[in-house]
Design a protein around this motif. Structure first.
Motif, PDB file in Angstrom:
ATOM      1  N   ASN A   1      18.853 -33.487 -60.600  1.00  0.00           N
ATOM      2  CA  ASN A   1      19.882 -34.526 -60.418  1.00  0.00           C
ATOM      3  C   ASN A   1      19.516 -35.855 -61.072  1.00  0.00           C
ATOM      4  O   ASN A   1      20.018 -36.897 -60.689  1.00  0.00           O
ATOM      5  CB  ASN A   1      20.152 -34.741 -58.925  1.00  0.00           C
ATOM      6  N   TYR A   2      18.630 -35.831 -62.077  1.00  0.00           N
ATOM      7  CA  TYR A   2      18.233 -37.088 -62.702  1.00  0.00           C
ATOM      8  C   TYR A   2      19.395 -37.744 -63.450  1.00  0.00           C
ATOM      9  O   TYR A   2      19.471 -38.965 -63.548  1.00  0.00           O
ATOM     10  CB  TYR A   2      17.045 -36.887 -63.643  1.00  0.00           C
ATOM     11  N   ARG A   3      20.315 -36.925 -63.958  1.00  0.00           N
ATOM     12  CA  ARG A   3      21.426 -37.497 -64.729  1.00  0.00           C
ATOM     13  C   ARG A   3      22.328 -38.360 -63.846  1.00  0.00           C
ATOM     14  O   ARG A   3      22.829 -39.402 -64.287  1.00  0.00           O
ATOM     15  CB  ARG A   3      22.235 -36.383 -65.397  1.00  0.00           C
ATOM     16  N   ALA A   4      22.529 -37.940 -62.594  1.00  0.00           N
ATOM     17  CA  ALA A   4      23.353 -38.742 -61.680  1.00  0.00           C
ATOM     18  C   ALA A   4      22.696 -40.101 -61.426  1.00  0.00           C
ATOM     19  O   ALA A   4      23.370 -41.136 -61.399  1.00  0.00           O
ATOM     20  CB  ALA A   4      23.541 -37.992 -60.357  1.00  0.00           C
ATOM     21  N   GLU A   5      21.372 -40.075 -61.252  1.00  0.00           N
ATOM     22  CA  GLU A   5      20.652 -41.340 -61.044  1.00  0.00           C
ATOM     23  C   GLU A   5      20.729 -42.208 -62.293  1.00  0.00           C
ATOM     24  O   GLU A   5      20.868 -43.430 -62.209  1.00  0.00           O
ATOM     25  CB  GLU A   5      19.188 -41.047 -60.693  1.00  0.00           C
ATOM     26  N   LEU A   6      20.645 -41.585 -63.462  1.00  0.00           N
ATOM     27  CA  LEU A   6      20.737 -42.313 -64.721  1.00  0.00           C
ATOM     28  C   LEU A   6      22.091 -43.016 -64.841  1.00  0.00           C
ATOM     29  O   LEU A   6      22.171 -44.196 -65.204  1.00  0.00           O
ATOM     30  CB  LEU A   6      20.530 -41.319 -65.873  1.00  0.00           C
ATOM     31  N   GLU A   7      23.170 -42.286 -64.507  1.00  0.00           N
ATOM     32  CA  GLU A   7      24.507 -42.873 -64.591  1.00  0.00           C
ATOM     33  C   GLU A   7      24.666 -44.031 -63.611  1.00  0.00           C
ATOM     34  O   GLU A   7      25.260 -45.063 -63.950  1.00  0.00           O
ATOM     35  CB  GLU A   7      25.564 -41.796 -64.325  1.00  0.00           C
ATOM     36  N   ARG A   8      24.140 -43.871 -62.397  1.00  0.00           N
ATOM     37  CA  ARG A   8      24.232 -44.955 -61.401  1.00  0.00           C
ATOM     38  C   ARG A   8      23.508 -46.205 -61.903  1.00  0.00           C
ATOM     39  O   ARG A   8      23.986 -47.327 -61.714  1.00  0.00           O
ATOM     40  CB  ARG A   8      23.637 -44.503 -60.066  1.00  0.00           C
TER      41      ARG A   8
END
Length: 654
Positions: A138-145
């Protein structure tokens, strides 16, 4: 965690600081302060390992990672915003590729009973568990946030970084640094390229997610909100205060008063000793006493007084003509660049003597409207500049208009009039041009130094309407105090474009918010505006005071529409009470989930630290515990997402 021991730095045999020692502990939030040139950025570079000290050393505990954001860096232009930000997770992608290779090998091989196959299974299990622990899924979700928190929109993610200004590209570098979650975060002026919303997001990030932090910033509100310790570099050494900046200022002033008293007493003692030596130097009966006094004088350690605070320097703008009652009137003003509509239907009136702020995200049109007022660019609609208006305009490009072939002192000497001519050296010192710096030629100054010099020049010109576009970007706190006090006492009209909350606080009485192609008016100071925004975001208020709507509602053609809006919003007290109750309940559910997530993340991090040791890596019970905690964390995140969606729906319906 990090130990700085007997650090000394010299440039051309001139000491910058000497014998500096302190320790950075986990969860420390340190503000590094001192006048410009004291060595703050140099100290950050040394701790980051980018520069070597003359003497001393920096010791880091094993596996302690350090992330460093300099003021200026070389930025890549080869990727999109998302691709560049994803480089922060290069190690995770490499791990994912290794896992996929091992997975393919396991599927292809048939020697299930061999020791080599079992070793491969064990390696695969270990790597896969580490991948899950590091949030590989789920690193991409954190990146977008993170990108959205720093002001990027989703449609920006696939744009090339070359399309963005240097300030926006610095935000990408900041996002990458935050996403790497180093044990020690070193930030050199991180707020220079951020708007108010992004600064508040960064404050929240540092408070809740960062580990140890050491930062240099001239944004007083920012460092007060994020730090709990202040290290001051002064007179070549450091003073360590275990308090935030505002408390440090009080303690520093008390310290300086004590220094001054001790210094004055010592100077009195030195003078008395010299007088005694001079009086009895040639008397044989007093020779022993004279020799004793001379030795005592030689051994005396002179008391140093910290740099003098020039922030109390009083500046007053020179007198000028009285302007008309309304220096600026905008009617249906709009500006478009090709297909891009910057803003439209702007209606605002600024009265004589008012001090107002233009705020909003970068790129929303604040500086563009200023250029319209200055008649530097064409625009749609009607814009009137009042009678006898004399505009003093400060923008970054104003610095380029200075004469490079004269000195700093001469630049100011040519515009100073009256009593201020006697205080030119003090004025230059207040804006960091003390000592030999005042004799430099303008052409050798850096961009920041030129901006400061242009600001001083503006302060001495007879104008009745000031427009200041990001005036504090290159000023330290003392210089900002000088400027703020001068602007507060200025009896003309002022427009300030700024993201510096402390500078705007107590200075402006009206805030114009730029966003979504519109301009909204907010009565009150900057913190009144921020409170209103918080309430709006929490669903507690309605549309707000859009100046365009406010003016339009006065027209008869809009009367019927205004009546409909009033009736639609005329909810009963009980309905409002029930709606607010539901929102508060949803907010509490989100907050509870966030607390639970924070607690579980801390437990997972502690367990991962144990798993990183040789003993822990072979303890299968720890892997079992880790799996259980990760499931609980995933469940908590799902609950948080559900609660957040519920809250958003309630706000959307309010």
């Amino acid at each position: 965690m990090v130990s700085i021991e007997h650090l000394s730095v010299e440039f051309s045999a001139c000491p910058l600081f000497t014998d500096v020692s302190f320790v950075i502990n986990p969860k420390d939030r340190i503000a590094l302060v001192g006048k410009n040139g004291a060595g703050k950025s140099t100290l950050l570079k040394i701790i980051a390992g980018m520069q070597q000290p003359t003497h001393g050393n920096v010791s880091l505990q094993h596996d302690v990672s350090v992330g460093y954001l300099p003021q200026v860096m070389v930025l890549s232009d080869e990727h999109t915003v998302m691709e560049e930000a994803e480089t922060a997770f290069a190690h995770i992608r490499e791990m994912q590729e290794r896992i996929e290779r091992m997975n393919r090998e396991l599927a292809e091989r048939t020697d299930y009973e061999s020791a080599d196959y079992m070793a491969l299974v064990e390696r695969f299990t270990h790597e896969n568990d580490r991948f899950q622990m590091m949030g590989g899924q789920n690193y991409r979700a954190e990146l977008e946030r993170t990108l959205q928190g720093l002001g990027f929109k989703r449609e920006d993610f696939d744009r090339p970084t070359s399309e963005f200004s240097g300030g926006w590209r610095m935000r990408i570098e900041l996002a990458k640094l935050l996403l790497q979650k180093p044990d020690l975060l070193l930030l050199d002026e991180p707020t220079n390229h951020l708007d108010i919303g992004s600064i508040q997001w960064l404050e929240q990030f540092i408070a809740t997610k960062a580990n140890a932090v050491m930062l240099v910033s001239h944004d007083r509100a920012f460092i007060n909100n994020v730090t709990n310790r202040t290290i001051e570099i002064t007179c070549g050494h450091i003073n360590d205060y275990k308090v935030k900046y505002d408390q440090y200022v009080v303690l520093r002033d008390e310290r300086r008063e004590q220094q001054l008293r001790a210094y004055e007493n010592q100077q009195k003692e030195i003078q008395e000793t010299k007088d005694f030596i001079e009086r009895f130097r040639y008397k044989p009966t007093k020779s022993n006493q004279v020799q004793s006094r001379m030795k005592a004088l030689e051994k005396m350690v002179l008391i140093e007084v910290d740099e003098i605070d020039t922030s109390r320097l009083h500046l007053k703008f020179p007198p000028c003509l009285r302007s008309g009652d309304y220096p600026v009137i905008c009617k249906e003003v709009g500006k478009r660049y090709g297909e891009h509509q910057v803003f439209s239907d702007v209606n605002l009136t600024i009265k004589r003597g008012e001090k107002v702020a233009f705020v909003g995200n970068n790129g929303e049109g604040k500086s563009t409207l200023v250029k319209c007022i200055m008649n530097e660019i064409p625009y749609d609609g009607e814009l009137k500049v009042g009678h006898n208006v004399q505009i003093g305009y400060f923008a970054q490009n104003q610095a380029q208009l200075l004469d490079g072939n004269i000195t700093v002192f001469d630049t100011i000497d040519r515009v100073a009039k009256g009593d201020i001519r006697l205080k030119i050296r003090d004025l230059l010192g207040a804006f960091m041009f003390g000592g030999e710096a005042s004799d430099k030629f303008v052409k050798v100054l850096s961009g920041g130094e030129r901006s400061r010099l242009a600001m001083i020049k503006l302060l001495l010109e007879p104008v009745n309407f000031l427009i200041l576009d990001e005036p504090t970007n290159h000023l330290d706190m003392q210089s900002k105090d000088v400027l703020k006090n001068a602007v507060k006492e200025f009896d003309g009209t002022v427009i300030v474009v700024s993201h510096d909350r402390d500078f705007l606080d107590g200075l402006v009485s009206r805030v114009y918010e730029f966003g979504g192609g519109k301009v909204r008016e907010h009565i009150g100071g900057i913190y009144d505006f921020l409170r209103t925004k918080e309430e709006e975001n929490a669903g507690m208020t309605g549309v707000g005071n859009d100046v365009n709507h406010r003016q339009a509602e006065a027209a008869p053609a809009k009367a019927e529409e205004g009546t409909k809006e009033v009736s639609a919003s005329a909810l009963s007290y009980e309905e409002l009470k029930e709606r607010n109750k539901r929102i508060k309940k949803a907010e509490k559910a989100v907050a509870d989930c966030e607390q639970r997530i924070e607690k579980l993340e801390a437990e997972v991090a502690a367990l991962e630290s144990r798993l990183a040791t040789p003993d822990g890596a072979t303890d299968m019970s720890l892997f079992t515990q880790h799996g259980t905690l990760k499931k609980q964390l995933d469940q908590a995140v799902e609950e948080w997402e559900t609660a957040s969606l519920t809250l958003e729906e309630l706000k959307g319906n309010s």
